[in-house]
Design an enzyme around this catalytic site. Structure first.
Site, PDB file in Angstrom:
ATOM      1  N   GLU A 109      11.767  -1.020  -1.458  1.00 21.86           N
ATOM      2  CA  GLU A 109      11.351  -1.773  -0.279  1.00 21.86           C
ATOM      3  C   GLU A 109      10.264  -2.716  -0.766  1.00 21.86           C
ATOM      4  O   GLU A 109       9.095  -2.369  -0.817  1.00 21.86           O
ATOM      5  CB  GLU A 109      10.837  -0.790   0.788  1.00 21.86           C
ATOM      6  CG  GLU A 109      11.019  -1.287   2.197  1.00 21.86           C
ATOM      7  CD  GLU A 109       9.780  -1.958   2.707  1.00 21.86           C
ATOM      8  OE1 GLU A 109       9.685  -3.203   2.526  1.00 21.86           O
ATOM      9  OE2 GLU A 109       8.919  -1.274   3.246  1.00 21.86           O
ATOM     10  N   CYS A 164       4.890  -6.043   5.115  1.00 23.71           N
ATOM     11  CA  CYS A 164       6.090  -6.578   4.452  1.00 23.71           C
ATOM     12  C   CYS A 164       6.865  -7.421   5.440  1.00 23.71           C
ATOM     13  O   CYS A 164       7.597  -8.315   5.069  1.00 23.71           O
ATOM     14  CB  CYS A 164       7.001  -5.448   3.996  1.00 23.71           C
ATOM     15  SG  CYS A 164       6.218  -4.348   2.874  1.00 23.71           S
TER      16      CYS A 164
HETATM   17  C1  UN1 Z   1       5.800  -2.458   5.718  1.00 26.92           C
HETATM   18  O1  UN1 Z   1       5.128  -3.456   5.922  1.00 26.92           O
HETATM   19  O2  UN1 Z   1       5.959  -2.007   4.563  1.00 26.92           O
HETATM   20  O3  UN1 Z   1       8.186  -3.169  11.033  1.00 26.92           O
HETATM   21  C2  UN1 Z   1       6.408  -1.633   6.793  1.00 26.92           C
HETATM   22  C3  UN1 Z   1       6.968  -3.052  10.847  1.00 26.92           C
HETATM   23  C4  UN1 Z   1       6.408  -1.671  10.611  1.00 26.92           C
HETATM   24  C5  UN1 Z   1       6.653  -1.238   9.210  1.00 26.92           C
HETATM   25  C6  UN1 Z   1       6.263  -2.213   8.166  1.00 26.92           C
HETATM   26  N1  UN1 Z   1       7.036  -0.756  11.537  1.00 26.92           N
HETATM   27  O4  UN1 Z   1       6.202  -4.006  10.841  1.00 26.92           O
END
Ligand code: UN1
Length: 513
Positions: free
Chosen positions: A266, A300
């Site tokens: 990821e 992310c």
């Molecule tokens: C991440 O930034 O690694 O969808 C995960 C989202 C959160 C998870 C992000 N539920 O922004």
């Protein structure tokens, strides 16, 4: 306020001035170990120190993890599920303090810290349900008196390497799902979020201890790359889940692949929101603002590119700029603050460098571009969210900078918008704001968004746990969390049973001895 909150959290979660960063079934003694200072990005204050795991500890952890696996994997899945239910209940008891610890350690606002813990509780619920749904299919056999079916077995020991930005939620997506299938988990958290990892691992491990069960959640806090590399290269870790940068992820993937192991990756996102001229302006403004500024742009899933239709371009930019100028940046524990600090000075430097590069490449700063020092938090790492007018061909626009910088781009046709949208190497999350059915369907069609997550009239950030989470291209292709992502934590076995009194061969082959 900071000191009072810290004292309460430390008392509630049993944290010390120096904490063991190694759980091999016991919280090992901190004596004589080198330590890592945990600094709060809120005010630069040292929260505590963590005694680090070393190379010598690694083999012990892996060996003990396999020993636990022998016991844990033999417990029927629904019974494992009921342990996970208790773990979820235990986490719920600490929602407030653990959420606040997330805020202290990585700078999230209070509600985002709590939201992070809620995400753990939710995935716990999901895992409990899953514990009664770990099913395989039965397939019609081509031979008489034969049965063909699939079953899913645990891999054994699963390594989980997490980033600082979701310091416990992302672990739980992996760990609670992996555990309910019968795996045992070895966690190597980001050194920037090691206290949260320790507190989380403690809460979860206590439940197992209470039941006289062996440890299934192991923890190793490491300052550098040594232990992560060991996990990637170790044949005794059949599956490794990694969350982090594309650069490191590429290395991890290569190391795991070279021993023919499995990885779930990821990696970075460079997520865009397309805003059509046929739009509910209020929804789009809120969705873009949240996507780009929440968690100070350190998700992310953060929105990094805004692709605006020329017909609403000026109006949208003006309204968004006003929101950006108004947004309160500061101590994330304070009421009304929406943007807390970046994680450290390096992140602030990367923010500045990205803005400078955008300007050098022809971009225009519309607002932001400012390092701030809120009163009482002068030694924290605060920046103002920044809007930069640019073009899709700018090199910096194609990169992910973990900071609240949003590049604004213009389009005239949807085809052009989609081309810009898909014109980067990352493929995590995406969104379109439109009230036009044809546009939203085009965005969701196979010629539309090329990302793992596609959203209509809601932003790129803030996915629910029920869906599979992950992305395409350089994001790494992994899927975690909901839907059938659990299958990545299990090995598929195709079973053929002959219950007849002859031995017919497949494909009509004859072998008469
Ligand atoms: C991440 O930034 O690694 O969808 C995960 C989202 C959160 C998870 C992000 N539920 O922004």
């Amino acid at each position: 306020m900071f000191a009072a909150i810290k004292d309460k959290i430390f008392a509630d979660l049993g944290l010390e001035d120096v904490n063991a960063g190694l759980y091999d079934g016991d919280w090992v003694s901190t004596d004589g170990r080198s330590t890592l200072d945990v600094i709060s990005p809120i005010n630069g204050e040292k929260l505590a120190a963590v005694a680090l795991a070393g190379e010598d500890d690694y083999n012990i952890v892996i060996e003990k993890a396999w020993q636990s696996y022998q016991v844990w994997s033999k417990i029927p899945a629904p019974q494992r599920g009921s342990i996970i239910r208790e773990i979820g209940d235990e986490i719920s008891k600490y929602k407030e303090t653990l959420g606040l610890l997330v805020s202290l350690e990585v700078g999230k606002t209070r509600v985002e810290g709590m939201g992070e813990v809620q995400e753990m509780i939710d995935i716990g619920d999901f895992a409990v349900g899953l514990s009664r749904q770990l099913y395989g299919v039965t397939i019609a056999s081509e031979r008489p008196n034969h049965r063909l079916y699939e079953q899913w077995h645990p891999y054994g020991v699963v390594g989980v390497i997490t980033a600082f930005n979701f310091p416990c939620a992302v672990w739980s997506w992996n760990a609670l799902i992996a555990a309910v299938i019968g795996n045992v988990v070895v966690w190597k958290p980001s050194p920037n979020a090691s206290l949260t990892a320790i507190a989380t691992n403690r809460i979860c491990s206590r439940v197992l201890e209470r039941h006289g069960l062996p440890p299934i959640f192991f923890l190793m806090v490491d300052e550098g790359r040594t232990l992560g590399e060991k996990l990637a290269k170790d044949v005794h870790v059949p599956l490794l889940s990694f969350t982090g940068s594309i650069r490191t992820g590429r290395q991890v993937a290569q190391n795991v692949a070279s021993r023919l192991g499995r990885s779930i990756l990821e990696l970075g996102g460079n997520n865009a929101a397309i805003v059509s001229d046929k739009v509910d302006m209020e929804i789009a403004l809120r969705g873009v603002a949240f996507g780009a500024m929440a968690t100070a742009g350190q998700r992310c899933t953060s929105t990094r590119r805004l692709i605006l239709h020329e017909g609403i371009y000026d109006e949208f930019v003006e309204k968004l700029t006003n929101i950006y100028k108004k947004v309160k940046v500061g101590n994330p524990l304070e009421e009304g603050v929406l943007v807390g600090p970046l994680i450290n000075q390096r992140a602030v430097d990367a923010y500045r460098a990205a803005i400078q590069r955008a300007v050098d490449e022809g971009g225009t700063v519309l607002c932001g571009d400012e390092v701030v020092q809120p009163a009482g938090c002068e030694d924290g790492f605060y920046v103002r969210p920044t809007l930069i007018e640019g073009s899709p061909s700018m090199g910096i626009v194609c990169e992910e900078t973990f900071a609240p910088i949003l590049y604004v781009l213009k389009y005239s046709t949807l085809d052009e918008a989609l081309q810009i949208h898909n014109g980067v190497m990352q493929g995590l999350s995406s969104s379109i704001f439109t009230t036009d059915l044809r546009e939203s369907e085009a965005f969701l069609s196979l010629h539309g968004s090329d990302c793992g997550l596609a959203n209509v009239n809601t932003g790129t950030a803030g996915a629910e746990i029920g869906g599979a989470f992950g992305g395409e291209k350089e994001t790494g292709g992994g899927r975690e969390s909901g839907s059938d992502a659990w299958k990545a934590y299990a090995r598929r076995q195709t079973v053929t049973i002959n219950y007849g009194d002859t031995l017919p061969l497949a494909q009509g082959v004859r072998f008469d001895v």
